[in-house]
Design a protein around this motif. Structure first.
Motif, PDB file in Angstrom:
ATOM      1  N   ASP A   9       0.858  -1.180   0.000  1.00 53.00           N
ATOM      2  CA  ASP A   9       0.000   0.000   0.000  1.00 53.00           C
ATOM      3  C   ASP A   9       0.899   1.236   0.000  1.00 53.00           C
ATOM      4  O   ASP A   9       2.096   1.165   0.340  1.00 53.00           O
ATOM      5  CB  ASP A   9      -0.892  -0.029   1.249  1.00 53.00           C
ATOM      6  CG  ASP A   9      -1.704   1.231   1.419  1.00 53.00           C
ATOM      7  OD1 ASP A   9      -2.333   1.668   0.434  1.00 53.00           O
ATOM      8  OD2 ASP A   9      -1.695   1.794   2.532  1.00 53.00           O
ATOM      9  N   GLY A  44      -5.194   2.942  -3.161  1.00 57.72           N
ATOM     10  CA  GLY A  44      -6.424   3.628  -3.499  1.00 57.72           C
ATOM     11  C   GLY A  44      -6.197   4.749  -4.494  1.00 57.72           C
ATOM     12  O   GLY A  44      -7.142   5.259  -5.093  1.00 57.72           O
ATOM     13  N   ASN A  67      -7.800   0.998  -5.475  1.00 59.32           N
ATOM     14  CA  ASN A  67      -8.152  -0.122  -4.587  1.00 59.32           C
ATOM     15  C   ASN A  67      -8.367  -1.427  -5.347  1.00 59.32           C
ATOM     16  O   ASN A  67      -9.189  -2.259  -4.961  1.00 59.32           O
ATOM     17  CB  ASN A  67      -9.395   0.212  -3.758  1.00 59.32           C
ATOM     18  CG  ASN A  67      -9.113   1.276  -2.728  1.00 59.32           C
ATOM     19  OD1 ASN A  67      -8.110   1.217  -2.019  1.00 59.32           O
ATOM     20  ND2 ASN A  67      -9.990   2.271  -2.653  1.00 59.32           N
ATOM     21  N   SER A 179     -11.702   3.743   2.724  1.00 65.16           N
ATOM     22  CA  SER A 179     -10.313   3.624   2.258  1.00 65.16           C
ATOM     23  C   SER A 179      -9.391   4.549   3.031  1.00 65.16           C
ATOM     24  O   SER A 179      -8.198   4.611   2.770  1.00 65.16           O
ATOM     25  CB  SER A 179     -10.226   3.932   0.759  1.00 65.16           C
ATOM     26  OG  SER A 179     -10.701   5.238   0.490  1.00 65.16           O
ATOM     27  N   SER A 192     -11.611  -5.246  -5.492  1.00 64.44           N
ATOM     28  CA  SER A 192     -10.911  -5.023  -4.230  1.00 64.44           C
ATOM     29  C   SER A 192      -9.425  -5.182  -4.483  1.00 64.44           C
ATOM     30  O   SER A 192      -9.004  -5.691  -5.530  1.00 64.44           O
ATOM     31  CB  SER A 192     -11.365  -6.020  -3.155  1.00 64.44           C
ATOM     32  OG  SER A 192     -10.916  -7.329  -3.462  1.00 64.44           O
ATOM     33  N   LYS A 193      -8.626  -4.769  -3.525  1.00 62.11           N
ATOM     34  CA  LYS A 193      -7.187  -4.986  -3.648  1.00 62.11           C
ATOM     35  C   LYS A 193      -6.870  -6.476  -3.703  1.00 62.11           C
ATOM     36  O   LYS A 193      -6.005  -6.915  -4.463  1.00 62.11           O
ATOM     37  CB  LYS A 193      -6.447  -4.328  -2.486  1.00 62.11           C
ATOM     38  CG  LYS A 193      -6.427  -2.805  -2.527  1.00 62.11           C
ATOM     39  CD  LYS A 193      -5.516  -2.249  -1.448  1.00 62.11           C
ATOM     40  CE  LYS A 193      -5.432  -0.731  -1.509  1.00 62.11           C
ATOM     41  NZ  LYS A 193      -4.447  -0.176  -0.544  1.00 62.11           N
ATOM     42  N   ASN A 219      -9.313  -0.966   3.604  1.00 58.23           N
ATOM     43  CA  ASN A 219      -9.285  -1.356   2.198  1.00 58.23           C
ATOM     44  C   ASN A 219      -8.121  -2.290   1.889  1.00 58.23           C
ATOM     45  O   ASN A 219      -8.055  -2.844   0.788  1.00 58.23           O
ATOM     46  CB  ASN A 219      -9.227  -0.131   1.288  1.00 58.23           C
ATOM     47  CG  ASN A 219      -8.055   0.785   1.590  1.00 58.23           C
ATOM     48  OD1 ASN A 219      -7.634   0.941   2.730  1.00 58.23           O
ATOM     49  ND2 ASN A 219      -7.511   1.420   0.560  1.00 58.23           N
ATOM     50  N   ASP A 220      -7.216  -2.480   2.853  1.00 56.78           N
ATOM     51  CA  ASP A 220      -6.085  -3.392   2.663  1.00 56.78           C
ATOM     52  C   ASP A 220      -6.377  -4.808   3.161  1.00 56.78           C
ATOM     53  O   ASP A 220      -5.599  -5.728   2.899  1.00 56.78           O
ATOM     54  CB  ASP A 220      -4.842  -2.864   3.392  1.00 56.78           C
ATOM     55  CG  ASP A 220      -4.352  -1.552   2.829  1.00 56.78           C
ATOM     56  OD1 ASP A 220      -4.296  -1.434   1.591  1.00 56.78           O
ATOM     57  OD2 ASP A 220      -4.032  -0.636   3.616  1.00 56.78           O
TER      58      ASP A 220
END
Length: 266
Positions: A9, A44, A67, A179, A192-193, A219-220
């Motif tokens: 990230d 993101g 993301n 996020s 999604s990631k 979001n990770d």
């Protein structure tokens, strides 16, 4: 364990709170890459404001941007995979934001659109400048020439807490998540990631056990749980830490450097 793919990230993870990539972290990433491990940024951010960090690190390959909604080749800027969403489904969210004075933007892989560039509040304009983004005026849906991949609402944390609570009661058409403390994102329900990381790994014949992922926010979680080893930054919320296999130092303490030394260079 020799990891073949490392996903990082950017904000709150790779960069410190001053939005700086420290020399120590950069050198460690280069050492890991020199061993033959592929490094990807899973963020993101859009490709336009994430690819420069790959260039700074001297890396080729991919950024999993928005993301995970759009995977882009760093050298050619080709979109190799994306999750287009249904723009008409965004209309109720846009009306809500307009009625409640909440700023929003609409993203294609490389474009970012707002209701009115001239009407941007100073703090919002400063936010876009900080993240190296240049917004354009939002056209009608029919005038878009590229697929829309993400919708983002931006505002104070307490305001967005209420918005998130209300939107959570609506019929779900999108993947919705926070996020960041000041952001709510809407994407294709499968985007999604973790989904983007899985797609890339499968295309390269890489097993989940050969993937290492490091992130710091909600979001990770999808990429942290997909990876054979998922690491949360020390500055992560409790929910992210609970989902991870290990916790490293904060982004202001070169947590990425410490994790890569432990898992990839030891």
């Amino acid at each position: 364990m020799k990891y073949k793919l490392v996903a990082l990230d950017i904000d709150g993870t790779l960069l410190n709170d001053n939005y700086e990539l420290t020399d120590r972290t950069a050198e460690t990433i280069k050492k890991v890459a020199a061993q033959g491990t592929e490094i990807v940024l899973c963020t993101g951010r859009g490709p336009a404001n994430s690819i420069p960090y790959m260039k700074q690190l001297g890396l080729k390959g991919y950024v999993l941007s928005h993301n995970g909604a759009a995977t882009v080749d760093v050298e050619t800027r080709e979109i190799v995979h994306q999750f287009p969403l249904n723009p008409q489904g965004l209309d109720p969210y846009i009306h809500y934001c307009r009625d409640h004075g909440i700023h929003f933007d609409v993203n294609t892989a490389f474009g970012l659109y707002v209701d009115s560039v001239k009407g941007l509040a100073l703090e919002t304009a400063a936010m876009y400048e900080k993240y190296l983004m240049e917004p354009l005026d939002l056209p009608a849906w029919a005038d878009f020439s590229e697929p829309i991949v993400k919708f983002t609402a931006f505002g104070e944390a307490k305001v967005l807490d209420k918005v998130y609570s209300e939107w959570s009661t609506w019929t779900p058409e999108f993947n919705m998540f926070r996020s960041g403390e000041y952001f709510i994102d809407l994407m294709h329900p499968e985007a999604s990631k973790g989904a983007a990381l899985r797609y890339l790994a499968e295309q390269k014949g890489i097993k989940p056990s050969e993937v290492l992922a490091i992130g710091n926010y909600f979001n990770d979680i999808s990429m942290i749980t997909y990876a054979g080893t998922g690491i949360a930054m020390g500055n992560s919320p409790d929910g992210v830490i609970a989902a991870a296999d290990d916790v490293t130092a904060t982004n202001n303490e070169d947590g990425v450097h410490q994790a890569l030394v432990k898992y990839c260079l030891s």
